[in-house]
Scaffold this active site. Structure first.
Site, PDB file in Angstrom:
ATOM      1  N   ARG A 276      13.837 -21.214 -48.679  1.00 48.17           N
ATOM      2  CA  ARG A 276      14.726 -20.826 -47.566  1.00 48.17           C
ATOM      3  C   ARG A 276      16.280 -20.521 -48.209  1.00 48.17           C
ATOM      4  O   ARG A 276      16.855 -19.535 -47.962  1.00 48.17           O
ATOM      5  CB  ARG A 276      14.950 -21.816 -46.431  1.00 48.17           C
ATOM      6  CG  ARG A 276      13.805 -21.324 -45.348  1.00 48.17           C
ATOM      7  CD  ARG A 276      13.799 -22.566 -44.324  1.00 48.17           C
ATOM      8  NE  ARG A 276      15.091 -22.964 -43.610  1.00 48.17           N
ATOM      9  CZ  ARG A 276      15.308 -24.038 -43.100  1.00 48.17           C
ATOM     10  NH1 ARG A 276      14.824 -25.248 -43.419  1.00 48.17           N
ATOM     11  NH2 ARG A 276      16.404 -23.980 -42.264  1.00 48.17           N
TER      12      ARG A 276
ATOM     13  N   ARG B 116      12.413 -30.238 -37.890  1.00 45.91           N
ATOM     14  CA  ARG B 116      11.940 -29.071 -37.916  1.00 45.91           C
ATOM     15  C   ARG B 116      10.708 -28.878 -38.791  1.00 45.91           C
ATOM     16  O   ARG B 116      10.998 -29.076 -40.142  1.00 45.91           O
ATOM     17  CB  ARG B 116      12.939 -28.132 -38.320  1.00 45.91           C
ATOM     18  CG  ARG B 116      13.369 -27.122 -36.940  1.00 45.91           C
ATOM     19  CD  ARG B 116      14.816 -26.479 -37.059  1.00 45.91           C
ATOM     20  NE  ARG B 116      14.641 -25.521 -37.988  1.00 45.91           N
ATOM     21  CZ  ARG B 116      15.638 -24.565 -38.346  1.00 45.91           C
ATOM     22  NH1 ARG B 116      16.625 -24.543 -37.617  1.00 45.91           N
ATOM     23  NH2 ARG B 116      15.454 -23.831 -39.382  1.00 45.91           N
TER      24      ARG B 116
ATOM     25  N   LYS C 124      25.744 -23.589 -38.499  1.00 47.77           N
ATOM     26  CA  LYS C 124      25.968 -22.446 -37.559  1.00 47.77           C
ATOM     27  C   LYS C 124      25.745 -23.103 -36.268  1.00 47.77           C
ATOM     28  O   LYS C 124      26.508 -22.729 -35.163  1.00 47.77           O
ATOM     29  CB  LYS C 124      25.238 -21.484 -38.096  1.00 47.77           C
ATOM     30  CG  LYS C 124      25.479 -21.108 -39.398  1.00 47.77           C
ATOM     31  CD  LYS C 124      24.591 -19.573 -39.916  1.00 47.77           C
ATOM     32  CE  LYS C 124      23.164 -20.022 -39.947  1.00 47.77           C
ATOM     33  NZ  LYS C 124      22.763 -21.238 -40.885  1.00 47.77           N
TER      34      LYS C 124
ATOM     35  N   ARG D  30      20.698 -11.267 -41.050  1.00 46.27           N
ATOM     36  CA  ARG D  30      20.280 -11.921 -42.304  1.00 46.27           C
ATOM     37  C   ARG D  30      19.988 -11.145 -43.430  1.00 46.27           C
ATOM     38  O   ARG D  30      19.847 -11.451 -44.565  1.00 46.27           O
ATOM     39  CB  ARG D  30      19.046 -12.705 -41.727  1.00 46.27           C
ATOM     40  CG  ARG D  30      19.305 -14.364 -41.681  1.00 46.27           C
ATOM     41  CD  ARG D  30      17.955 -14.806 -41.395  1.00 46.27           C
ATOM     42  NE  ARG D  30      17.970 -16.258 -41.737  1.00 46.27           N
ATOM     43  CZ  ARG D  30      18.174 -17.392 -40.920  1.00 46.27           C
ATOM     44  NH1 ARG D  30      18.722 -17.022 -39.592  1.00 46.27           N
ATOM     45  NH2 ARG D  30      18.324 -18.471 -41.124  1.00 46.27           N
TER      46      ARG D  30
ATOM     47  N   ARG E  50      18.402 -33.462 -40.445  1.00 44.12           N
ATOM     48  CA  ARG E  50      18.604 -32.846 -39.047  1.00 44.12           C
ATOM     49  C   ARG E  50      17.505 -33.376 -38.400  1.00 44.12           C
ATOM     50  O   ARG E  50      16.315 -33.359 -38.698  1.00 44.12           O
ATOM     51  CB  ARG E  50      18.330 -31.312 -39.426  1.00 44.12           C
ATOM     52  CG  ARG E  50      18.270 -30.595 -38.205  1.00 44.12           C
ATOM     53  CD  ARG E  50      18.776 -29.318 -38.053  1.00 44.12           C
ATOM     54  NE  ARG E  50      18.077 -28.381 -39.200  1.00 44.12           N
ATOM     55  CZ  ARG E  50      18.596 -27.164 -39.596  1.00 44.12           C
ATOM     56  NH1 ARG E  50      19.574 -26.640 -38.825  1.00 44.12           N
ATOM     57  NH2 ARG E  50      17.686 -26.428 -40.342  1.00 44.12           N
TER      58      ARG E  50
HETATM   59  P1  ADP Z   1      18.826 -22.271 -40.200  1.00 47.47           P
HETATM   60  O1  ADP Z   1      19.121 -23.127 -38.854  1.00 47.47           O
HETATM   61  O2  ADP Z   1      18.192 -22.951 -41.246  1.00 47.47           O
HETATM   62  O3  ADP Z   1      19.796 -20.957 -40.732  1.00 47.47           O
HETATM   63  P2  ADP Z   1      17.387 -20.509 -38.208  1.00 47.47           P
HETATM   64  O4  ADP Z   1      17.057 -21.564 -37.062  1.00 47.47           O
HETATM   65  O5  ADP Z   1      18.322 -19.658 -38.043  1.00 47.47           O
HETATM   66  O6  ADP Z   1      17.494 -21.251 -39.579  1.00 47.47           O
HETATM   67  O7  ADP Z   1      15.917 -19.619 -38.465  1.00 47.47           O
HETATM   68  C1  ADP Z   1      14.865 -20.121 -38.928  1.00 47.47           C
HETATM   69  C2  ADP Z   1      13.929 -19.359 -39.191  1.00 47.47           C
HETATM   70  O8  ADP Z   1      13.553 -18.107 -38.487  1.00 47.47           O
HETATM   71  C3  ADP Z   1      14.294 -18.474 -40.658  1.00 47.47           C
HETATM   72  O9  ADP Z   1      13.967 -19.115 -41.816  1.00 47.47           O
HETATM   73  C4  ADP Z   1      13.485 -17.264 -40.714  1.00 47.47           C
HETATM   74  O10 ADP Z   1      12.043 -17.492 -40.856  1.00 47.47           O
HETATM   75  C5  ADP Z   1      13.584 -16.666 -39.055  1.00 47.47           C
HETATM   76  N1  ADP Z   1      14.565 -16.148 -38.681  1.00 47.47           N
HETATM   77  C6  ADP Z   1      15.601 -16.504 -38.052  1.00 47.47           C
HETATM   78  N2  ADP Z   1      16.759 -15.383 -37.715  1.00 47.47           N
HETATM   79  C7  ADP Z   1      16.114 -14.206 -38.529  1.00 47.47           C
HETATM   80  C8  ADP Z   1      16.540 -13.120 -38.926  1.00 47.47           C
HETATM   81  N3  ADP Z   1      18.010 -12.525 -38.292  1.00 47.47           N
HETATM   82  N4  ADP Z   1      15.782 -12.067 -39.752  1.00 47.47           N
HETATM   83  C9  ADP Z   1      14.524 -12.654 -40.017  1.00 47.47           C
HETATM   84  N5  ADP Z   1      14.271 -13.931 -39.825  1.00 47.47           N
HETATM   85  C10 ADP Z   1      14.972 -14.802 -39.096  1.00 47.47           C
HETATM   86  P1  ADP Z   2      22.602 -24.539 -39.292  1.00 47.95           P
HETATM   87  O1  ADP Z   2      22.518 -23.866 -37.779  1.00 47.95           O
HETATM   88  O2  ADP Z   2      23.474 -23.618 -40.149  1.00 47.95           O
HETATM   89  O3  ADP Z   2      21.047 -24.543 -39.956  1.00 47.95           O
HETATM   90  P2  ADP Z   2      23.058 -27.069 -37.825  1.00 47.95           P
HETATM   91  O4  ADP Z   2      24.207 -26.676 -37.085  1.00 47.95           O
HETATM   92  O5  ADP Z   2      21.859 -27.029 -37.184  1.00 47.95           O
HETATM   93  O6  ADP Z   2      22.849 -25.826 -39.008  1.00 47.95           O
HETATM   94  O7  ADP Z   2      23.394 -28.454 -38.884  1.00 47.95           O
HETATM   95  C1  ADP Z   2      22.474 -28.698 -39.706  1.00 47.95           C
HETATM   96  C2  ADP Z   2      22.346 -30.177 -39.621  1.00 47.95           C
HETATM   97  O8  ADP Z   2      23.701 -30.747 -40.125  1.00 47.95           O
HETATM   98  C3  ADP Z   2      22.195 -30.921 -38.173  1.00 47.95           C
HETATM   99  O9  ADP Z   2      21.407 -32.172 -38.281  1.00 47.95           O
HETATM  100  C4  ADP Z   2      23.475 -31.152 -37.803  1.00 47.95           C
HETATM  101  O10 ADP Z   2      23.645 -32.243 -36.776  1.00 47.95           O
HETATM  102  C5  ADP Z   2      24.400 -31.787 -39.073  1.00 47.95           C
HETATM  103  N1  ADP Z   2      25.865 -31.052 -39.178  1.00 47.95           N
HETATM  104  C6  ADP Z   2      26.240 -29.812 -38.787  1.00 47.95           C
HETATM  105  N2  ADP Z   2      27.563 -29.714 -39.050  1.00 47.95           N
HETATM  106  C7  ADP Z   2      27.821 -30.959 -39.696  1.00 47.95           C
HETATM  107  C8  ADP Z   2      29.163 -31.613 -39.971  1.00 47.95           C
HETATM  108  N3  ADP Z   2      30.218 -30.869 -40.017  1.00 47.95           N
HETATM  109  N4  ADP Z   2      29.088 -32.810 -40.268  1.00 47.95           N
HETATM  110  C9  ADP Z   2      27.866 -33.464 -40.444  1.00 47.95           C
HETATM  111  N5  ADP Z   2      26.789 -33.150 -40.093  1.00 47.95           N
HETATM  112  C10 ADP Z   2      26.625 -31.702 -39.483  1.00 47.95           C
END
Ligand code: ADP
Ligand code: ADP
Length: 216
Positions: free
Chosen positions: A170, A159, A13, A88, A127
């Site tokens: 998660r 992270r 995302k 979420r 990541r």
């Molecule tokens: P990911 O990239 O793995 O999808 P995020 O960076 O979006 O994770 O979120 C990291 C953490 O921040 C989540 O596991 C949660 O604890 C908190 N968080 C982020 N967005 C929300 C939301 N919309 N509602 C509740 N908690 C959130």
């Molecule tokens: P999210 O925001 O959904 O948690 P991220 O964009 O942070 O996901 O991506 C999670 C990990 O996967 C990061 O290390 C990113 O560089 C890698 N990644 C994301 N998209 C791709 C893809 N299409 N192919 C390979 N690696 C990817």
């Protein structure tokens, strides 16, 4: 363009939101980034949510909604935004709809990044982040020099909540609380599934093609 990026943790995302934000000239709004910035700065919000993020649980809905309402009220969001990590839960989605409806607005499209579990696990475990906000992956999107950000030369880090034990929580949280949003937005005819596998840039091109076909 008012867009939501939906998908499990690690689906890509943030990576897509960064590219789409540049291509579509609308801001990337990531609730996870906002919480992590507050934790780093030691603000009252950061102190309140630190334990929740570390445990891989969700911040209470009212707090997440307040943060987003505040961010979306800023001038740069007037012509659109890309939401990453919000909503979420169903209550968050309902409150977002109500918030936009008060201004006569609505979400244009919800992109659901579809990725199999084994890909998710490998994305999260590989990541790496820089404090400047850029995201890398050990194999999928590596920096030019291992462990170092291409842009500012700083050392990359893992992270806190990408550790294996937390990732399991998660993913469970995602399936229980966030996955129901797929049906919620499908019912509103706003949902568009996107194949989350393939190179990051190729996925962006395919999303932009889909948006064009939709007339957005
Ligand atoms: P990911 O990239 O793995 O999808 P995020 O960076 O979006 O994770 O979120 C990291 C953490 O921040 C989540 O596991 C949660 O604890 C908190 N968080 C982020 N967005 C929300 C939301 N919309 N509602 C509740 N908690 C959130
Ligand atoms: P999210 O925001 O959904 O948690 P991220 O964009 O942070 O996901 O991506 C999670 C990990 O996967 C990061 O290390 C990113 O560089 C890698 N990644 C994301 N998209 C791709 C893809 N299409 N192919 C390979 N690696 C990817």
């Amino acid at each position: 363009m008012r867009m939501i990026l939906l998908g499990p943790p690690g689906a890509g995302k943030g990576s897509q939101a960064q590219n789409l934000s540049v291509a579509l000239c609308v801001p990337h709004v990531s609730t996870g980034d906002i919480f992590r910035a507050n934790i780093k700065e030691g603000t009252a919000l950061g102190i309140r949510v630190k334990g929740i993020l570390t445990a891989g649980e969700l911040v209470p809905d009212d707090l997440a909604v307040r943060i987003v309402a505040d961010r979306l009220s800023k001038a740069d969001c007037a012509n659109g935004f890309i939401l990453d990590g919000f909503p979420r839960t169903i209550p968050q989605a309902e409150q977002l709809d109500a918030m936009l409806a008060r201004d006569g607005k609505a979400i244009d499209v919800v992109l659901n990044l579809v990725c199999p579990d084994e890909v998710i696990i490998s994305r999260i475990s590989g990541r790496r982040l820089c404090c400047c906000g850029r995201t890398y992956h050990l194999t999928g999107n590596p920096p030019k020099v291992a462990g170092i950000c291409d842009f500012d030369g700083k050392t990359l880090y893992v992270r806190e909540d990408d550790k294996e034990e937390t990732v399991r929580t998660r993913l469970e949280t995602y399936h229980r609380q966030t996955e129901p949003l797929i049906a919620y937005y499908a019912q509103k005819d706003a949902l568009c599934d996107v194949d989350g596998e393939g190179a990051i840039a190729d996925i962006t091109v395919s999303i932009l093609g889909t948006l064009e076909k939709m007339g957005l």
